[in-house]
Write an enzyme that holds these catalytic residues in place. Structure first.
Site, PDB file in Angstrom:
ATOM      1  N   GLU A   1      21.511  26.462  41.122  1.00  0.00           N
ATOM      2  CA  GLU A   1      22.202  26.467  42.225  1.00  0.00           C
ATOM      3  C   GLU A   1      23.086  25.329  42.291  1.00  0.00           C
ATOM      4  O   GLU A   1      23.648  25.021  43.421  1.00  0.00           O
ATOM      5  CB  GLU A   1      21.396  26.522  43.656  1.00  0.00           C
ATOM      6  CG  GLU A   1      20.362  27.666  43.612  1.00  0.00           C
ATOM      7  CD  GLU A   1      20.840  28.986  43.706  1.00  0.00           C
ATOM      8  OE1 GLU A   1      22.031  29.071  43.738  1.00  0.00           O
ATOM      9  OE2 GLU A   1      20.070  29.866  43.702  1.00  0.00           O
TER      10      GLU A   1
ATOM     11  N   HIS B   1      17.490  22.946  49.119  1.00  0.00           N
ATOM     12  CA  HIS B   1      17.448  24.269  49.421  1.00  0.00           C
ATOM     13  C   HIS B   1      15.944  24.566  49.439  1.00  0.00           C
ATOM     14  O   HIS B   1      15.341  24.108  48.439  1.00  0.00           O
ATOM     15  CB  HIS B   1      18.097  25.100  48.132  1.00  0.00           C
ATOM     16  CG  HIS B   1      17.822  26.289  47.964  1.00  0.00           C
ATOM     17  ND1 HIS B   1      17.721  27.493  49.237  1.00  0.00           N
ATOM     18  CD2 HIS B   1      17.383  27.145  46.954  1.00  0.00           C
ATOM     19  CE1 HIS B   1      17.503  28.819  48.709  1.00  0.00           C
ATOM     20  NE2 HIS B   1      17.113  28.539  47.239  1.00  0.00           N
TER      21      HIS B   1
ATOM     22  N   HIS C   1      12.598  27.440  50.347  1.00  0.00           N
ATOM     23  CA  HIS C   1      12.025  29.130  50.691  1.00  0.00           C
ATOM     24  C   HIS C   1      11.186  29.177  51.839  1.00  0.00           C
ATOM     25  O   HIS C   1      10.214  29.813  51.640  1.00  0.00           O
ATOM     26  CB  HIS C   1      11.616  29.709  49.473  1.00  0.00           C
ATOM     27  CG  HIS C   1      12.619  29.884  48.260  1.00  0.00           C
ATOM     28  ND1 HIS C   1      12.235  30.460  47.171  1.00  0.00           N
ATOM     29  CD2 HIS C   1      13.787  29.654  48.120  1.00  0.00           C
ATOM     30  CE1 HIS C   1      13.240  30.353  46.215  1.00  0.00           C
ATOM     31  NE2 HIS C   1      14.289  29.942  46.906  1.00  0.00           N
TER      32      HIS C   1
ATOM     33  N   GLU D   1      14.453  20.864  71.256  1.00  0.00           N
ATOM     34  CA  GLU D   1      15.067  20.131  70.656  1.00  0.00           C
ATOM     35  C   GLU D   1      16.066  20.503  69.765  1.00  0.00           C
ATOM     36  O   GLU D   1      16.731  19.951  69.195  1.00  0.00           O
ATOM     37  CB  GLU D   1      14.195  19.273  69.804  1.00  0.00           C
ATOM     38  CG  GLU D   1      13.171  18.327  70.390  1.00  0.00           C
ATOM     39  CD  GLU D   1      11.925  18.758  70.994  1.00  0.00           C
ATOM     40  OE1 GLU D   1      11.925  20.116  71.136  1.00  0.00           O
ATOM     41  OE2 GLU D   1      11.071  17.975  71.501  1.00  0.00           O
TER      42      GLU D   1
ATOM     43  N   HIS E   1      16.052  35.233  51.237  1.00  0.00           N
ATOM     44  CA  HIS E   1      16.108  34.058  50.165  1.00  0.00           C
ATOM     45  C   HIS E   1      15.566  32.874  50.640  1.00  0.00           C
ATOM     46  O   HIS E   1      14.385  32.410  50.344  1.00  0.00           O
ATOM     47  CB  HIS E   1      17.333  34.229  49.381  1.00  0.00           C
ATOM     48  CG  HIS E   1      17.242  33.335  48.321  1.00  0.00           C
ATOM     49  ND1 HIS E   1      17.887  33.506  47.052  1.00  0.00           N
ATOM     50  CD2 HIS E   1      16.599  32.125  47.921  1.00  0.00           C
ATOM     51  CE1 HIS E   1      17.759  32.567  46.163  1.00  0.00           C
ATOM     52  NE2 HIS E   1      16.968  31.452  46.692  1.00  0.00           N
TER      53      HIS E   1
HETATM   54  P1  13P Z   1      16.161  26.910  40.027  1.00  0.00           P
HETATM   55  O1  13P Z   1      14.901  26.711  39.727  1.00  0.00           O
HETATM   56  O2  13P Z   1      17.222  27.142  39.083  1.00  0.00           O
HETATM   57  O3  13P Z   1      16.455  25.512  40.880  1.00  0.00           O
HETATM   58  O4  13P Z   1      16.298  28.025  41.081  1.00  0.00           O
HETATM   59  C1  13P Z   1      15.268  27.999  42.077  1.00  0.00           C
HETATM   60  C2  13P Z   1      15.862  28.727  43.555  1.00  0.00           C
HETATM   61  O5  13P Z   1      15.355  28.575  44.212  1.00  0.00           O
HETATM   62  C3  13P Z   1      17.109  29.629  43.208  1.00  0.00           C
HETATM   63  O6  13P Z   1      17.585  30.050  44.386  1.00  0.00           O
HETATM   64 ZN    ZN Z   2      16.235  29.745  46.220  1.00  0.00          ZN
END
Ligand code: 13P
Ligand code: ZN
Length: 284
Positions: free
Chosen positions: A115, A139, A141, A169, A210
């Site tokens: 990413e 980023h 999940h 908040e 995602h």
């Molecule tokens: P990477 O291991 O390449 O950072 O990918 C993980 C991910 O969350 C892709 O969206």
């Molecule tokens: Zn991801």
């Protein structure tokens, strides 16, 4: 200075570890990047060993000459603290903003996160919009915010308003609301372009089905933003699982909270909902 002793590296590793402990980083899920200050680079310069220039896959002229600490592609957040020289890397951006080279880390091979285009395009946008203050792109999940992308309409007004109502908040922590990227193939320029467009307006963008991207000035603020959004999402998932809202914070209340705390919230996120009455379920 040894790279691992640098305070910004220790802060990065602590944040990666905190994210792992929250359960936001199954396997290699998620990635983190930090735009390194000039004086921080000077302190570790003798430990840097430049490799070959490689294509970023997009253009970020606003970041030419900058250095970033980033997670490696396929590397586990679990291992950031256990083996940082294997899991992390420092990259330098060339003069044109189209190439990068590894100057530290990934000692067993590999490349920066897949990413990287989204991280760098977000950094470029946020660096300009914040007059250089934003340095962290994160980023992850997180389970509940991803779950909501299967249920809520995929638009910024719905996501922002529903999460604002879950914790008083929220409008103070992310007054500019949440941008929503529809489902797209991750890891390339196209999703990077769509995300960075939203980051001009927001500090948070959700990737449908995602995960979530957050931008902030430092590790604490960026982690705290991710944590706040996910906490609000968890409350909403629970509320919906209990049959939906029976009462909530009205639009006027959200507007008053933001005024009281001196933040400006776009009117579209705090409008009174005509269809929302006690007993309506679900309310979006
Ligand atoms: P990477 O291991 O390449 O950072 O990918 C993980 C991910 O969350 C892709 O969206
Ligand atoms: Zn991801």
């Amino acid at each position: 200075m040894n790279v691992l002793k640098a305070p910004f590296v220790q802060g990065f590793i602590r944040m990666a570890d905190d994210g792992w402990q929250q359960g936001w980083h199954e396997r290699n899920g998620g990635n983190l990047s930090y735009r390194i200050r000039e004086e921080e680079i000077q302190e570790i310069r003798e430990s840097l060993h430049p490799g070959e220039w490689r294509e970023i896959g997009t253009e970020v002229p606003g970041l030419s000459g900058e250095y970033f600490l980033v997670t490696g592609s396929g590397k586990f957040f679990r291992n950031a603290s256990l083996d940082p020289e294997d899991a992390l890397t420092i990259v330098e951006i060339d003069e044109t903003g189209t190439q990068y080279r590894i100057v530290w880390g990934l000692v067993n091979g590999g490349r920066p996160t897949s990413e990287l285009p989204t991280h760098l395009m977000n950094h470029e946008v946020k660096k300009a919009a914040s007059h250089g203050r934003h340095r962290v792109i994160y980023h992850a999940h997180p389970t509940n915010i991803v779950a909501l992308t299967f249920v809520l309409p995929l638009d910024d007004v719905t996501f922002t308003r529903e999460l604002f109502e879950m914790e008083t908040e929220c409008p103070i922590v992310f007054p500019a609301g949440i941008g929503v990227v529809p489902w797209m193939i991750p890891g390339g320029r196209e999703i990077a372009v769509e995300t960075s467009k939203l980051m001009q307006e927001h500090d948070v963008a959700v990737w449908a089905h995602h995960g979530l991207f957050c931008s902030g000035e430092d590790f604490d603020l960026t982690f705290g933003l991710m944590h706040t959004v996910e906490k609000a999402a968890e409350i909403l998932v629970k509320v919906l699982s209990m049959g939906g809202k029976r009462q909530t914070i009205p639009g006027d209340g959200l507007r008053d909270v933001s005024r009281a705390f001196g933040v400006s919230v776009p009117e579209k996120y705090v409008l009174e909902k005509s269809k929302e009455k006690a007993g309506d379920s679900p309310a979006f």
